[in-house]
Write a protein that holds these residues in place. Sequence first.
Motif, mmCIF file in Angstrom:
data_model
loop_
_atom_site.group_PDB
_atom_site.id
_atom_site.type_symbol
_atom_site.label_atom_id
_atom_site.label_comp_id
_atom_site.label_asym_id
_atom_site.label_seq_id
_atom_site.Cartn_x
_atom_site.Cartn_y
_atom_site.Cartn_z
ATOM 1 N N ASN A 1 45.288 10.648 -35.325
ATOM 2 C CA ASN A 1 45.789 9.277 -35.407
ATOM 3 C C ASN A 1 44.710 8.275 -34.974
ATOM 4 N N ARG A 2 44.047 8.583 -33.842
ATOM 5 C CA ARG A 2 42.995 7.678 -33.344
ATOM 6 C C ARG A 2 41.762 7.738 -34.246
ATOM 7 N N TYR A 3 41.400 8.937 -34.663
ATOM 8 C CA TYR A 3 40.212 9.140 -35.497
ATOM 9 C C TYR A 3 40.310 8.341 -36.804
ATOM 10 N N LEU A 4 41.519 8.273 -37.355
ATOM 11 C CA LEU A 4 41.718 7.590 -38.637
ATOM 12 C C LEU A 4 42.070 6.110 -38.469
ATOM 13 N N GLY A 5 42.222 5.676 -37.212
ATOM 14 C CA GLY A 5 42.563 4.279 -36.987
ATOM 15 C C GLY A 5 43.979 3.938 -37.431
ATOM 16 N N LEU A 6 44.871 4.913 -37.334
ATOM 17 C CA LEU A 6 46.269 4.684 -37.729
ATOM 18 C C LEU A 6 47.003 3.958 -36.597
ATOM 19 N N PRO A 7 48.157 3.334 -36.887
ATOM 20 C CA PRO A 7 48.837 2.510 -35.883
ATOM 21 C C PRO A 7 49.254 3.308 -34.640
ATOM 22 N N ASP A 8 49.213 2.615 -33.490
ATOM 23 C CA ASP A 8 49.735 3.179 -32.244
ATOM 24 C C ASP A 8 51.260 3.148 -32.339
ATOM 25 N N THR A 9 51.892 4.298 -32.197
ATOM 26 C CA THR A 9 53.341 4.354 -32.420
ATOM 27 C C THR A 9 54.138 4.414 -31.124
ATOM 28 N N GLY A 10 53.477 4.296 -29.968
ATOM 29 C CA GLY A 10 54.212 4.324 -28.707
ATOM 30 C C GLY A 10 53.928 5.588 -27.931
ATOM 31 N N ARG A 11 54.872 5.951 -27.081
ATOM 32 C CA ARG A 11 54.624 7.052 -26.154
ATOM 33 C C ARG A 11 54.510 8.397 -26.886
ATOM 34 N N ALA A 12 53.333 9.011 -26.778
ATOM 35 C CA ALA A 12 53.137 10.316 -27.403
ATOM 36 C C ALA A 12 54.059 11.345 -26.752
ATOM 37 N N HIS A 13 54.394 12.359 -27.487
ATOM 38 C CA HIS A 13 55.283 13.439 -27.038
ATOM 39 C C HIS A 13 56.728 12.989 -26.874
ATOM 40 N N ARG A 14 57.081 11.847 -27.465
ATOM 41 C CA ARG A 14 58.484 11.552 -27.716
ATOM 42 C C ARG A 14 58.660 11.698 -29.217
ATOM 43 N N ALA A 15 59.850 12.157 -29.612
ATOM 44 C CA ALA A 15 60.027 12.615 -30.993
ATOM 45 C C ALA A 15 59.768 11.524 -32.030
ATOM 46 N N LEU A 16 60.289 10.312 -31.785
ATOM 47 C CA LEU A 16 60.149 9.280 -32.816
ATOM 48 C C LEU A 16 58.693 8.818 -32.951
ATOM 49 N N ALA A 17 58.015 8.657 -31.815
ATOM 50 C CA ALA A 17 56.611 8.226 -31.857
ATOM 51 C C ALA A 17 55.751 9.280 -32.555
ATOM 52 N N ASP A 18 55.982 10.540 -32.251
ATOM 53 C CA ASP A 18 55.202 11.613 -32.888
ATOM 54 C C ASP A 18 55.546 11.733 -34.379
ATOM 55 N N THR A 19 56.802 11.515 -34.723
ATOM 56 C CA THR A 19 57.194 11.580 -36.136
ATOM 57 C C THR A 19 56.535 10.451 -36.919
ATOM 58 N N GLU A 20 56.479 9.263 -36.310
ATOM 59 C CA GLU A 20 55.801 8.138 -36.981
ATOM 60 C C GLU A 20 54.328 8.433 -37.183
ATOM 61 N N MET A 21 53.706 9.060 -36.167
ATOM 62 C CA MET A 21 52.291 9.432 -36.309
ATOM 63 C C MET A 21 52.119 10.421 -37.463
ATOM 64 N N ALA A 22 53.002 11.423 -37.519
ATOM 65 C CA ALA A 22 52.900 12.440 -38.578
ATOM 66 C C ALA A 22 53.151 11.818 -39.948
ATOM 67 N N ALA A 23 54.074 10.853 -40.004
ATOM 68 C CA ALA A 23 54.366 10.186 -41.284
ATOM 69 C C ALA A 23 53.158 9.362 -41.728
ATOM 70 N N ASN A 24 52.557 8.622 -40.777
ATOM 71 C CA ASN A 24 51.357 7.843 -41.117
ATOM 72 C C ASN A 24 50.227 8.762 -41.567
ATOM 73 N N LEU A 25 50.094 9.897 -40.899
ATOM 74 C CA LEU A 25 49.049 10.855 -41.272
ATOM 75 C C LEU A 25 49.307 11.418 -42.672
ATOM 76 N N ALA A 26 50.564 11.754 -42.954
ATOM 77 C CA ALA A 26 50.908 12.298 -44.278
ATOM 78 C C ALA A 26 50.610 11.271 -45.371
#
Length: 202
Positions: free
Chosen positions: A136-161
Amino acid sequence: MERIAVIDFETNGLSPGSSCRATEIAVILVENGKMVDRYQSLMNAGVWIPSDIERLTGISNRMLKSAPPASEVMQEAARFVGNTPLLAHNASFDKKFWDYELGLLGQRRTQDFACSMLLARRLLPQAPNHKLGTLNRYLGLPDTGRAHRALADTEMAANLALYLASHLQQHYGLAEVTHGLLCKLQKQPAAKVKVWLQGLSV
DNA sequence: TGCCAGGCCCTCTTTAGGGCCTT
């Protein structure tokens, strides 16, 4: 990209069983390059969260006490997902919890899982590592909030996908990136991925 | 009491071992 369901579980351990269960789930539906709907809930499966995992996720035993029963949450999550193809980061982990929790409801998964970690290893071999947060950081994708909470991690995975789908379209001229293509791509030997993709774009 | 995952992938491989990644 066609409609897919990106999911992430928080759990109290690494392998599902009588004392190891999901504690939170988030699902984000992605369609036409956008996040179009989401579901998130803590869930109480009657298990204890060890202190090290509580520190990691921020999910406490007190929070789970007032959370809805796991069976109720998983019914809702399964209904929300339906037959939509799934994607998760390190999907082998989320798949075993999804299958286990669904199994307790007497249900079975009907769709495949795509894995953003396997895809990133093939498409971004130069990344420092293939952890979700690092990518997420390497690609400069948006900060989605607290890591290791389900919604924030899901948003990161969605942005990555979405990034990976766009990468495939731009670098290999693919008109459409389907879930089926992602599932085939993640099974290709890493050393042969470029040749395999170039064959598709002809 | 003590146990404590597992699939993927690379290599000093394939009769195996160890790192990565998820919580």
